[in-house]
Design an enzyme around this catalytic site. Structure first.
Site, short mmCIF file in Angstrom:
data_model
loop_
_atom_site.label_atom_id
_atom_site.label_comp_id
_atom_site.label_asym_id
_atom_site.label_seq_id
_atom_site.Cartn_x
_atom_site.Cartn_y
_atom_site.Cartn_z
N GLU A 121 -22.16 -54.46 -2.29
CA GLU A 121 -21.41 -54.24 -3.54
C GLU A 121 -19.90 -54.28 -3.32
OE1 GLU A 121 -22.92 -50.73 -5.47
OE2 GLU A 121 -24.82 -51.70 -5.95
N GLU A 266 -32.06 -53.82 -4.64
CA GLU A 266 -32.28 -52.38 -4.87
C GLU A 266 -32.66 -52.16 -6.32
OE1 GLU A 266 -29.04 -49.77 -4.02
OE2 GLU A 266 -28.67 -50.57 -2.01
#
Length: 426
Positions: A121, A266
């Site tokens: 991220e 995820e």
């Protein structure tokens, strides 16, 4: 001639039989194996737990040698990770090659390592140094894999937050944040050139947590509901995750990268949270994760409306409740299992005999919302394994930011999207 004809007929029959018997889907479920805890079981004890839920893939946030060695000859597919702190070093192909020789090569081919993630991220962190180093680090590791003769076996990628999208409703209007395109476009070109997957971390939980009065719970938990229809395509969506995935595909197409494949690195739901973490309950975790795993493993619904020919690849977050993770209570309660090997909650289906027999649940207790009268005795004696230096990078790249900014940013976007979704429910 009769013998030849017989053999030919037999061969055709066997081919036809094989086509009938072999599964037509390559869909499988994966799980994120985090290690931020001082009471986690040994890697050897983890293997039957992973197999018990039908998972065939594991994603690590590091390259823990104990885990990679323990999983040798299991056939389980591995994604290993390089933390954000490695980016500046991995720009140098020689340093990347040294890392490959120390952390990858020794475990091949016994351990099935197929992918390396570089950071996590990064583009959502608003850190110019990390952003600048991301692509060069990916290129450095890929170059090292070429030198080592492993580039055909192991791909290189990075995982993104859903907050890189400017818009995601309707899914056909998915679009990346304009200010990220200068950094993102070269990364997308790298994916196209190397045929590596585009990874997204997606959490419908945050949409519900942000506005439980507006977001239909059944829509985010894969429960029966009327769903929504994308007015531009006419595609029907009965769950938020699939809508989010197609929004990412639409954003890729709008950026000129329609052919890239998306994988969900995820997604998950916590079984416990703080007072302000609405929806973090065992029942909701059971429905989200249990329904998702059953749906994927059954093969009945493994493709999104926009990509009917692409089997999904999804990694559930996470394998264990990790007691040393920072952040709100939910961050320590995403696990499917407790550290002693018992289920954190029922998934709504029976596990294999290794876990079912030890936990005393049988098939009868599998449908209770929180495990009911299931025997709480541990599956195996707990031998605490504290996270070593090889695991500390996970603190920097886990789904739980220390500051809370990263998920907060993603939650705001999910909230906007979910409110729009709620208004368009039929």
């Amino acid at each position: 001639m009769e013998l030849t004809s017989f053999h030919r007929s037999s061969l055709l029959f066997l081919i036809s039989l094989t086509l009938i018997i072999l599964p037509t889907t390559t869909t499988s479920i994966g799980v994120n194996y985090g290690q931020i805890g001082d009471n986690l079981p040994s890697p050897t004890d983890v293997i039957p737990l992973i197999k018990s839920i039908g998972a065939t893939k594991v994603k690590l946030y590091d390259a823990n040698p104990q885990i990679l060695k323990a999983f040798s000859n299991t056939g389980i597919e591995f994604i290993i990770g390089l933390g954000n702190e490695y980016l500046s070093k991995m720009k140098d192909p020689s340093k990347a090659l040294t890392w490959i020789k120390q952390n990858v090569t020794p475990f091949l081919p016994a351990t099935n390592i197929t992918c390396i993630t570089i950071g996590n991220e990064i583009l959502a962190l608003n850190d110019s140094s990390l952003t600048t180093n991301l692509l060069p680090a990916m290129q450095g590791v890929h170059s090292a894999l070429i030198t080592a003769g492993l580039s055909d076996q192991i791909s290189v990628t990075t995982a993104h937050s859903l907050s890189i999208l400017k818009s995601s409703f309707p899914p056909s209007a998915g679009e990346f944040q304009p200010d990220l395109l200068d950094s993102l476009t070269p990364i997308l070109e790298f994916h196209r050139k190397t045929d590596s997957p585009f990874l997204i971390n997606a959490y419908p939980f945050f949409a519900y947590k942000g506005n439980p009065k507006e977001v239909p719970l059944d829509f985010v938990l894969f429960q029966p509901n009327q769903g929504i229809v994308d007015p531009a395509t006419g595609f029907h969506y009965d769950n938020m995750l699939f809508a989010q995935i197609d929004a990412v595909y639409s954003a890729l197409a709008a950026a000129g990268f329609k052919s890239l494949r998306v994988e969900i690195s995820e997604t998950g739901w916590p079984s416990k949270g703080d007072d302000d973490e609405v929806g973090a309950t065992p029942e909701n975790a059971k429905r989200y994760n249990g329904n998702l795993i059953k749906m994927m493993m059954s093969g009945k619904k493994t493709k999104t409306p926009l990509k009917p020919n692409n089997d999904l690849s999804i990694y559930v977050f996470a394998l264990f409740n990790e007691n040393l993770k920072p952040g709100p209570t939910s961050e320590r309660n995403y696990g499917l299992f407790k550290p002693d090997g018992t289920q954190a909650y029922s998934l709504g289906f029976a596990l294999n005999d290794v876990v079912r027999g030890a936990s005393g649940g049988g098939t009868g207790g599998g449908n209770s919302s929180s495990g009911g009268g299931r025997d709480k005795s541990p599956v195996f004696p707990v031998s605490p394994v504290a996270p070593d230096s090889a695991s500390t990078g996970y603190l920097a790249i886990s789904a739980s930011p220390v500051t809370g900014k990263r998920k907060g940013k993603g939650a705001i976007l999910s909230l906007v999207v979910s409110m729009l979704l709620a208004r368009h429910l039929l």
